[in-house]
Design a protein around this motif. Structure first.
Motif, PDB file in Angstrom:
ATOM      1  N   TYR A  44       0.825  -1.208   0.000  1.00 54.50           N
ATOM      2  CA  TYR A  44       0.000   0.000   0.000  1.00 54.50           C
ATOM      3  C   TYR A  44       0.861   1.261   0.000  1.00 54.50           C
ATOM      4  O   TYR A  44       0.458   2.291  -0.535  1.00 54.50           O
ATOM      5  CB  TYR A  44      -0.947   0.026   1.204  1.00 54.50           C
ATOM      6  N   CYS A  45       2.047   1.162   0.571  1.00 53.78           N
ATOM      7  CA  CYS A  45       2.954   2.309   0.566  1.00 53.78           C
ATOM      8  C   CYS A  45       3.364   2.662  -0.865  1.00 53.78           C
ATOM      9  O   CYS A  45       3.443   3.849  -1.222  1.00 53.78           O
ATOM     10  CB  CYS A  45       4.204   2.015   1.398  1.00 53.78           C
ATOM     11  N   MET A  46       3.594   1.651  -1.689  1.00 53.81           N
ATOM     12  CA  MET A  46       3.981   1.901  -3.079  1.00 53.81           C
ATOM     13  C   MET A  46       2.829   2.567  -3.835  1.00 53.81           C
ATOM     14  O   MET A  46       3.041   3.482  -4.640  1.00 53.81           O
ATOM     15  CB  MET A  46       4.388   0.600  -3.771  1.00 53.81           C
ATOM     16  N   VAL A  47       1.605   2.138  -3.561  1.00 56.76           N
ATOM     17  CA  VAL A  47       0.432   2.761  -4.175  1.00 56.76           C
ATOM     18  C   VAL A  47       0.341   4.220  -3.732  1.00 56.76           C
ATOM     19  O   VAL A  47       0.072   5.120  -4.534  1.00 56.76           O
ATOM     20  CB  VAL A  47      -0.856   1.977  -3.791  1.00 56.76           C
ATOM     21  N   GLU A  48       0.601   4.452  -2.460  1.00 61.47           N
ATOM     22  CA  GLU A  48       0.538   5.809  -1.926  1.00 61.47           C
ATOM     23  C   GLU A  48       1.666   6.685  -2.488  1.00 61.47           C
ATOM     24  O   GLU A  48       1.443   7.864  -2.775  1.00 61.47           O
ATOM     25  CB  GLU A  48       0.598   5.774  -0.402  1.00 61.47           C
ATOM     26  N   LEU A  49       2.855   6.142  -2.653  1.00 62.49           N
ATOM     27  CA  LEU A  49       3.946   6.913  -3.250  1.00 62.49           C
ATOM     28  C   LEU A  49       3.592   7.318  -4.679  1.00 62.49           C
ATOM     29  O   LEU A  49       3.906   8.435  -5.111  1.00 62.49           O
ATOM     30  CB  LEU A  49       5.256   6.119  -3.216  1.00 62.49           C
TER      31      LEU A  49
END
Length: 163
Positions: free
Chosen positions: A57-62
């Protein structure tokens, strides 16, 4: 004659090599770093995002933050990786991949991560991504989990009076 040959070789090497790309500075996030970040941004709206290389989810948020920074270049963004300093190259590569090299970047640099999280927010248990929205004159709002683009964009528009 040797000196001349050496100087020619040196100049040739200097002028033929591609300019080196400056590496993004990734600061060590230790006790007191969060307070330092908040103090440096005082009176301005900004976002602090905690993320990790292993968090999907962090990659999606980045990726979402990449779009926002591109659309709103005045957006002040601070990115704190909860990984380790030994992973700095991977962290820098990830930030470059998402075109976030202009964001202020930090990495957890204390083995006692619970203490770092406690300094940020006594209620934060380490779930990622974790994002804090700072509005002048208001208490920071912390949100765990994947954010919705339109909600974050609305916050940016309100803070930066973008119409």
């Amino acid at each position: 004659m040797r000196r001349l040959g050496f100087l020619v070789a040196l100049c040739s090497a200097l002028f033929s090599s591609a300019p080196a790309q400056a590496a993004q500075e990734i600061k060590p996030f230790v006790r007191g770093s969060y307070q330092q970040i908040v103090a440096a941004q005082q009176g301005k709206p900004f976002i602090v995002n905690f993320w990790s290389l292993t968090c999907n989810y962090c990659m999606v948020e980045l990726a979402m933050l990449k779009k926002l920074v591109k659309k709103y270049p005045k957006l002040d963004l601070v990115l704190v990786s909860t990984d380790t300093p030994e992973e700095e190259k991977e962290i820098a590569a990830t930030l470059a991949k998402f075109s976030l090299k202009k964001a202020e970047a930090w990495v957890f640099a204390d083995d006692y991560t619970e203490r770092l999280r406690f300094e940020v927010d006594r209620k934060w248990q380490g779930e990622l991504p974790r994002t804090y929205f700072f509005s002048p004159g208001k208490e920071a709002a912390g949100i765990s989990g994947k954010l919705e683009y339109r909600e974050v964009e609305q916050w940016v528009k309100e803070q930066y009076a973008v119409r």
